[in-house]
Enzyme design. Structure first.
Site, PDB file in Angstrom:
ATOM      1  N   SER A 114      -2.868   2.171   2.910  1.00 26.55           N
ATOM      2  CA  SER A 114      -2.565   0.748   3.063  1.00 26.55           C
ATOM      3  C   SER A 114      -2.927  -0.061   1.821  1.00 26.55           C
ATOM      4  O   SER A 114      -3.122  -1.257   1.895  1.00 26.55           O
ATOM      5  CB  SER A 114      -3.341   0.189   4.263  1.00 26.55           C
ATOM      6  OG  SER A 114      -4.744   0.356   4.092  1.00 26.55           O
ATOM      7  N   CYS A 115      -3.009   0.608   0.660  1.00 25.50           N
ATOM      8  CA  CYS A 115      -3.487  -0.093  -0.530  1.00 25.50           C
ATOM      9  C   CYS A 115      -2.456  -1.072  -1.078  1.00 25.50           C
ATOM     10  O   CYS A 115      -2.784  -1.941  -1.861  1.00 25.50           O
ATOM     11  CB  CYS A 115      -3.864   0.915  -1.618  1.00 25.50           C
ATOM     12  SG  CYS A 115      -2.466   1.895  -2.217  1.00 25.50           S
ATOM     13  N   GLY A 116      -1.181  -0.881  -0.715  1.00 22.13           N
ATOM     14  CA  GLY A 116      -0.164  -1.805  -1.180  1.00 22.13           C
ATOM     15  C   GLY A 116       0.438  -1.423  -2.509  1.00 22.13           C
ATOM     16  O   GLY A 116       1.318  -2.108  -3.011  1.00 22.13           O
TER      17      GLY A 116
END
Length: 285
Positions: A114-116
């Site tokens: 979910s780090c983007g």
């Protein structure tokens, strides 16, 4: 450590009959991994093989590749306010001279889904930090696998899942030779932890890179598991369920052979098909 399973009371309903009974559950506890005294990561795991788990995790982080790079791994005494040891905090000390990578950056890039960050950045991070380039002939001559050999591995993994038989709540990962010999198997509530335990034990034995092995996982093949295979120099990753799109991209980028939906004689080869004897499969079909 004796904490792999725990007992809890359960209300059982079967065909309208209600009863109470004890049930065996897989244990799940947090493990904090410290590196040279500094907190690095927390994972929810099944207690057991904690030192191997920490070592394997740090292989996937690009910190370790040889056993002599690890000075020691210890449980942290006084991990609680009252000074007792929970056996849920381990500290890994690097040997003198080991240069640490930029772990914070790397973890944000290629272990946090979910780090983007974009997929390309994630692929680049693994490729640039891996010690062994699978597509550059680490397993030269290339491992060559008959589909029939792969087809028999899930049943053998299932037979080796001792804690799963008691709880039904564990993932498993196993290492096999290219001839189908089982080298090791680990279970954990987290599939990534099971792989870390395998890799960590291999590091402790001085067996990295695992250049002529097959990694089989009991669930799906995520990007994280493909990354761990690449970082350990494993040329073949097989899963009984589906891979993710980024796992397939990473396999194609690095030369990893990725097999999914491995169920009996059926399987999908998503990347690295040069290691699979496809003509033999066609002849059998």
């Amino acid at each position: 450590m004796g904490r792999v399973t725990e007992r809890r009371k359960v209300i059982r309903i079967r065909d309208g009959a209600i009863s109470t009974r004890p049930d065996t559950l897989v244990a799940e506890e947090p493990l904090e991994i410290r590196l040279n005294g500094k907190p690095l990561a927390i994972t929810m795991r099944t207690p057991g093989d904690d030192f191997a788990l920490a070592a394997g995790f740090l292989v996937s982080e690009g910190v370790f590749g040889r056993a002599d790079e690890v000075q020691n791994i210890v449980y942290c005494a006084g991990a609680t306010v009252d000074g007792s040891n929970t056996y849920n905090v381990v500290d890994v000390r690097t040997a003198p001279g080991v240069v640490l990578p930029d772990i914070t950056l790397e973890r944000n890039v290629y272990t946090t889904s979910s780090c983007g960050l974009c997929g390309k950045a994630s692929l680049d991070a693994v490729r640039t930090t891996a010690r062994w380039a699978i597509d550059d002939g680490t397993d030269a001559p290339p491992v060559r696998l008959e589909p029939a050999l792969l087809a028999g591995l899930p049943d053998r993994l299932r037979e080796a899942q001792r804690v799963f038989d008691r709880t039904g709540g564990l993932h498993a990962a196993a290492l096999f030779t290219e001839d189908g010999e089982m080298l090791d198997v680990r279970e954990d509530v987290g599939r990534h932890n099971a792989v870390d335990k395998l890799v960590g034990r291999a590091l402790q034995r001085g067996d990295l890179p695992l250049s002529r092995t097959i990694l089989l996982v009991s669930g799906r093949a995520s990007f994280e598991l493909a990354q761990k295979a690449v970082m350990a120099g494993i040329p073949v990753l097989a899963a009984v369920s589906a891979p993710s799109s980024l796992a397939v991209d990473l396999a194609a980028e690095t030369g990893l052979t990725l097999v999914g939906f491995l169920r009996g004689p059926s399987m999908n080869v998503y990347a690295g098909e040069h290691r699979i004897a496809l003509r033999a499969a066609a002849a059998q079909g």
